[in-house]
Write an enzyme that holds these catalytic residues in place. Structure first.
Site, PDB file in Angstrom:
ATOM      1  N   GLU A  59      39.966  49.945 -68.713  1.00 26.31           N
ATOM      2  CA  GLU A  59      38.826  49.132 -69.173  1.00 26.31           C
ATOM      3  C   GLU A  59      38.544  47.917 -68.021  1.00 26.31           C
ATOM      4  O   GLU A  59      37.668  47.395 -67.831  1.00 26.31           O
ATOM      5  CB  GLU A  59      39.156  48.449 -70.532  1.00 26.31           C
ATOM      6  CG  GLU A  59      38.716  49.641 -71.624  1.00 26.31           C
ATOM      7  CD  GLU A  59      39.282  49.255 -73.044  1.00 26.31           C
ATOM      8  OE1 GLU A  59      38.656  48.790 -73.780  1.00 26.31           O
ATOM      9  OE2 GLU A  59      40.327  49.158 -73.348  1.00 26.31           O
ATOM     10  N   HIS A  98      39.091  58.245 -78.018  1.00 26.69           N
ATOM     11  CA  HIS A  98      39.757  57.060 -77.697  1.00 26.69           C
ATOM     12  C   HIS A  98      40.821  56.882 -78.827  1.00 26.69           C
ATOM     13  O   HIS A  98      40.287  56.254 -79.748  1.00 26.69           O
ATOM     14  CB  HIS A  98      38.982  55.871 -77.492  1.00 26.69           C
ATOM     15  CG  HIS A  98      39.586  54.586 -76.886  1.00 26.69           C
ATOM     16  ND1 HIS A  98      39.725  54.048 -75.782  1.00 26.69           N
ATOM     17  CD2 HIS A  98      40.578  53.896 -77.905  1.00 26.69           C
ATOM     18  CE1 HIS A  98      40.361  52.777 -75.847  1.00 26.69           C
ATOM     19  NE2 HIS A  98      41.109  52.652 -77.126  1.00 26.69           N
ATOM     20  N   LEU A  99      42.116  57.349 -78.862  1.00 31.56           N
ATOM     21  CA  LEU A  99      43.089  57.070 -79.887  1.00 31.56           C
ATOM     22  C   LEU A  99      44.074  56.097 -79.516  1.00 31.56           C
ATOM     23  O   LEU A  99      44.997  56.576 -78.524  1.00 31.56           O
ATOM     24  CB  LEU A  99      43.777  58.458 -80.161  1.00 31.56           C
ATOM     25  CG  LEU A  99      42.539  59.716 -80.252  1.00 31.56           C
ATOM     26  CD1 LEU A  99      43.396  60.925 -80.361  1.00 31.56           C
ATOM     27  CD2 LEU A  99      41.440  59.290 -81.242  1.00 31.56           C
ATOM     28  N   GLY A 158      46.459  55.072 -75.871  1.00 35.46           N
ATOM     29  CA  GLY A 158      47.940  55.179 -76.093  1.00 35.46           C
ATOM     30  C   GLY A 158      48.281  56.518 -76.683  1.00 35.46           C
ATOM     31  O   GLY A 158      49.141  56.991 -75.994  1.00 35.46           O
ATOM     32  N   GLY A 191      46.031  59.251 -77.135  1.00 39.57           N
ATOM     33  CA  GLY A 191      45.455  60.502 -76.537  1.00 39.57           C
ATOM     34  C   GLY A 191      46.099  60.731 -75.370  1.00 39.57           C
ATOM     35  O   GLY A 191      45.889  61.692 -74.929  1.00 39.57           O
ATOM     36  N   HIS A 201      34.743  50.009 -78.201  1.00 40.73           N
ATOM     37  CA  HIS A 201      35.646  50.616 -77.175  1.00 40.73           C
ATOM     38  C   HIS A 201      34.317  51.218 -76.062  1.00 40.73           C
ATOM     39  O   HIS A 201      34.634  52.091 -75.241  1.00 40.73           O
ATOM     40  CB  HIS A 201      36.211  51.825 -77.581  1.00 40.73           C
ATOM     41  CG  HIS A 201      37.592  51.471 -78.507  1.00 40.73           C
ATOM     42  ND1 HIS A 201      37.828  51.997 -79.630  1.00 40.73           N
ATOM     43  CD2 HIS A 201      38.374  50.480 -78.660  1.00 40.73           C
ATOM     44  CE1 HIS A 201      38.711  51.927 -80.364  1.00 40.73           C
ATOM     45  NE2 HIS A 201      39.085  50.799 -79.523  1.00 40.73           N
ATOM     46  N   ARG A 252      44.143  50.497 -89.817  1.00 47.70           N
ATOM     47  CA  ARG A 252      42.768  50.317 -90.489  1.00 47.70           C
ATOM     48  C   ARG A 252      42.643  51.947 -91.302  1.00 47.70           C
ATOM     49  O   ARG A 252      42.972  52.706 -90.373  1.00 47.70           O
ATOM     50  CB  ARG A 252      41.783  50.068 -89.196  1.00 47.70           C
ATOM     51  CG  ARG A 252      41.760  48.840 -88.681  1.00 47.70           C
ATOM     52  CD  ARG A 252      40.829  48.673 -87.574  1.00 47.70           C
ATOM     53  NE  ARG A 252      41.418  48.068 -86.412  1.00 47.70           N
ATOM     54  CZ  ARG A 252      40.930  48.141 -85.085  1.00 47.70           C
ATOM     55  NH1 ARG A 252      39.754  48.591 -84.973  1.00 47.70           N
ATOM     56  NH2 ARG A 252      41.700  47.574 -84.159  1.00 47.70           N
ATOM     57  N   ASN A 263      45.629  52.291 -80.805  1.00 47.51           N
ATOM     58  CA  ASN A 263      45.890  51.488 -82.442  1.00 47.51           C
ATOM     59  C   ASN A 263      44.781  51.453 -82.874  1.00 47.51           C
ATOM     60  O   ASN A 263      44.445  51.838 -84.254  1.00 47.51           O
ATOM     61  CB  ASN A 263      46.456  50.115 -81.830  1.00 47.51           C
ATOM     62  CG  ASN A 263      47.735  49.745 -82.895  1.00 47.51           C
ATOM     63  OD1 ASN A 263      47.697  50.396 -83.845  1.00 47.51           O
ATOM     64  ND2 ASN A 263      48.407  48.763 -82.366  1.00 47.51           N
ATOM     65  N   GLY A 264      43.689  51.095 -82.231  1.00 47.94           N
ATOM     66  CA  GLY A 264      42.283  51.298 -82.659  1.00 47.94           C
ATOM     67  C   GLY A 264      41.650  52.492 -82.190  1.00 47.94           C
ATOM     68  O   GLY A 264      42.172  53.032 -81.365  1.00 47.94           O
ATOM     69  N   ASN A 270      40.640  38.923 -70.708  1.00 48.26           N
ATOM     70  CA  ASN A 270      40.477  39.807 -72.216  1.00 48.26           C
ATOM     71  C   ASN A 270      40.891  38.647 -73.071  1.00 48.26           C
ATOM     72  O   ASN A 270      42.053  38.509 -73.288  1.00 48.26           O
ATOM     73  CB  ASN A 270      41.117  40.909 -72.357  1.00 48.26           C
ATOM     74  CG  ASN A 270      40.816  41.634 -73.678  1.00 48.26           C
ATOM     75  OD1 ASN A 270      40.374  40.946 -74.391  1.00 48.26           O
ATOM     76  ND2 ASN A 270      41.055  42.820 -73.634  1.00 48.26           N
ATOM     77  N   ASP A 302      52.663  53.126 -85.135  1.00 50.97           N
ATOM     78  CA  ASP A 302      52.949  53.683 -83.875  1.00 50.97           C
ATOM     79  C   ASP A 302      53.425  55.147 -83.873  1.00 50.97           C
ATOM     80  O   ASP A 302      54.429  55.489 -84.740  1.00 50.97           O
ATOM     81  CB  ASP A 302      54.206  52.596 -83.269  1.00 50.97           C
ATOM     82  CG  ASP A 302      54.282  53.023 -81.818  1.00 50.97           C
ATOM     83  OD1 ASP A 302      54.481  54.271 -81.434  1.00 50.97           O
ATOM     84  OD2 ASP A 302      54.416  52.114 -81.113  1.00 50.97           O
TER      85      ASP A 302
HETATM   86  P1  ADP Z   1      45.403  49.432 -78.352  1.00 48.42           P
HETATM   87  O1  ADP Z   1      44.933  49.029 -77.151  1.00 48.42           O
HETATM   88  O2  ADP Z   1      44.432  49.535 -79.447  1.00 48.42           O
HETATM   89  O3  ADP Z   1      46.284  48.260 -78.891  1.00 48.42           O
HETATM   90  P2  ADP Z   1      46.787  51.504 -77.057  1.00 48.42           P
HETATM   91  O4  ADP Z   1      45.738  52.200 -76.573  1.00 48.42           O
HETATM   92  O5  ADP Z   1      47.646  50.723 -75.992  1.00 48.42           O
HETATM   93  O6  ADP Z   1      46.291  50.706 -78.186  1.00 48.42           O
HETATM   94  O7  ADP Z   1      47.710  52.529 -77.998  1.00 48.42           O
HETATM   95  C1  ADP Z   1      48.705  51.980 -78.256  1.00 48.42           C
HETATM   96  C2  ADP Z   1      49.549  53.293 -79.353  1.00 48.42           C
HETATM   97  O8  ADP Z   1      49.741  54.220 -78.466  1.00 48.42           O
HETATM   98  C3  ADP Z   1      50.762  52.894 -80.066  1.00 48.42           C
HETATM   99  O9  ADP Z   1      50.570  52.260 -81.287  1.00 48.42           O
HETATM  100  C4  ADP Z   1      51.379  54.140 -80.071  1.00 48.42           C
HETATM  101  O10 ADP Z   1      50.783  54.780 -81.410  1.00 48.42           O
HETATM  102  C5  ADP Z   1      50.613  55.047 -79.097  1.00 48.42           C
HETATM  103  N1  ADP Z   1      51.668  55.671 -78.044  1.00 48.42           N
HETATM  104  C6  ADP Z   1      51.793  54.710 -76.880  1.00 48.42           C
HETATM  105  N2  ADP Z   1      52.843  55.543 -76.050  1.00 48.42           N
HETATM  106  C7  ADP Z   1      52.902  56.687 -76.828  1.00 48.42           C
HETATM  107  C8  ADP Z   1      53.941  57.827 -76.515  1.00 48.42           C
HETATM  108  N3  ADP Z   1      54.523  57.857 -75.389  1.00 48.42           N
HETATM  109  N4  ADP Z   1      53.548  58.813 -77.463  1.00 48.42           N
HETATM  110  C9  ADP Z   1      53.005  58.801 -78.653  1.00 48.42           C
HETATM  111  N5  ADP Z   1      52.199  57.594 -79.077  1.00 48.42           N
HETATM  112  C10 ADP Z   1      52.402  56.791 -77.972  1.00 48.42           C
END
Ligand code: ADP
Length: 397
Positions: free
Chosen positions: A385, A209-210, A332, A334, A181, A242, A212-213, A7, A284
């Site tokens: 993924e 899919h929750l 992350g 979700g 996604h 965003r 960062n994006g 990736n 975050d």
């Molecule tokens: P991306 O792949 O889009 O960068 P991820 O799916 O890895 O994102 O998600 C990252 C986000 O998940 C972090 O910015 C944070 O908001 C959230 N996150 C990660 N761990 C936790 C947790 N234990 N509790 C709440 N939110 C979390």
């Protein structure tokens, strides 16, 4: 077969070496700050200790990939004896335009077609292509497959993907909703059906899919019929940084009020908005939750806006599919944020959704978070993924 999943971003490169037979991850790692003065390779062999190599020699992606290959066969922290053990490379490619509705074996013609999509994803596709070309140079003769973020959504009907714009913009510039996604939505919807014992070919599933994006997809009978991201990944939900859906006139208004260029305003919408911009705390959700607990008003409202938007998309997609069997949270936020999940479900009482608080407290694993008498099942399923890319790669070869 061992599949190397790549990736490639503009200055970073994530990789996993996966044994497709056992689906075991043999090694996982990341190259950071490629092309800058000081770069890092972080490599974790399965079962071994993570190593971090700091170097000033990672001047481009080809050097980065060479370092990854060296790490994979290293006497101390390697996981294979020779590069001949790698049977294929699977590349994540962000944009496949309308051309690619499925993964494809990479050849010169495919590289050209991906290049033709560069305009649609100027930050991502060129970086993905650099990774593809570097692997082609370093691993001659090893088959490679491109897996697109957009491909899964190519099943959307025109009523979902066309914008209310003059038709010529679609014809001339292919301006339409593409969605992103897709690899995650595809994996998680299939896994949801398996986990809940649903027939995917006769099912109505919404995947949230929750991360960062963030994006939400309505998946009917295994096919994406609508999704919240659009022409670019800026549309839809309020995300980490965003803005998601906004009135397009706001862009012109800020440009004039603040005497900013269009590029500056777009940068604000991409990188300084979302829950970070609204809360003035963080993108975050762990930081946001801590601020909420301490009574920070802006954090509370940012959280409410985020959840409200998720609930509205779910409502819209239940209508689009005329029903719903299951709703799944992933990525992350979700997978880990019980508060987000329960607050979203609070809006879904009209569907007969009843959360089991004990189950909803479970983080980071597959779990059904609704009570036995809930009319709609809601679960959390960790996305994967890389595994999907490895599976697609093997399936094509
Ligand atoms: P991306 O792949 O889009 O960068 P991820 O799916 O890895 O994102 O998600 C990252 C986000 O998940 C972090 O910015 C944070 O908001 C959230 N996150 C990660 N761990 C936790 C947790 N234990 N509790 C709440 N939110 C979390």
């Amino acid at each position: 077969m061992r599949v190397l999943v790549i990736n490639c971003g503009s200055s970073s490169l994530k990789y996993q070496l996966i044994d497709s037979g056992t689906e075991k991850v043999l090694a996982v790692g990341l190259c950071e700050r490629i092309g800058l003065e000081v770069s890092f390779l972080k490599h974790s062999p399965n079962g071994g200790e993570k190593i971090v190599i700091e170097t000033s020699a990672m001047k481009n992606h080809e050097v980065a990939i060479q370092m990854v290959l060296d790490a994979l066969i290293d006497a101390n922290h390697g996981v294979i004896k020779s590069l001949k053990e790698i049977g294929a490379v699977g590349h994540r490619v962000v944009h496949g335009g309308e051309r690619f509705a499925a993964s494809i074996i990479i050849n010169d013609e495919v590289i050209k077609a991906i290049e033709e999509c560069n305009d649609l994803a100027p930050l991502h596709n060129p970086a993905n292509l650099i990774g593809i070309r570097a692997c082609a140079n370093l691993m001659k003769g090893i088959p490679m497959v491109a897996v697109f973020d957009t491909a899964f959504h190519q099943t959307m009907p025109p009523k979902a993907y066309l914008y209310g714009l003059p038709h010529e913009y679609y014809e001339n510039y292919k301006i339409r909703k593409y969605g992103f996604h897709g690899t995650s939505h595809s994996y998680v919807s299939k896994r949801t059906a398996e986990y809940l014992g649903l027939d995917i070919n006769n099912s109505k599933i919404i995947v949230c899919h929750l991360g960062n994006g963030a994006s939400i997809t309505a998946i009917q009978n295994g096919k994406s019929i609508d999704t919240s991201m659009g022409f670019t990944p800026l549309a839809g939900l309020v995300m980490g940084t965003r803005c998601g859906d906004i009135d397009p006139s706001i862009i012109e208004y800020i440009t004039k009020k603040e005497n900013k260029s269009l590029d500056e305003v777009m940068n604000i919408l991409q990188k300084e908005s979302g829950v970070q911009g609204m809360s003035e705390v963080s993108s975050d959700f762990r930081d946001l939750n801590a601020a909420i607990v301490s009574g920070n008003e802006k954090a509370i409202v940012a959280f409410d806006v985020f959840v409200y938007r998720v609930a509205k998309y779910i409502g819209g997609y239940v209508a689009a599919m005329n029903g719903i069997d299951a709703i799944t949270f992933t990525a992350g936020v979700g997978e880990n944020d019980s508060r987000v999940r329960s607050e979203v479900c609070n809006y879904l009482g009209y569907l007969g959704v009843k959360v089991d608080p004990e189950k909803n407290a479970i983080k980071g694993q597959e779990v059904l978070i609704t009570a036995k008498d809930s009319k709609v099942k809601v679960c959390a399923i960790p996305t994967n993924e890389e595994l999907t890319i490895a599976r697609e790669t093997v399936a094509l070869l």
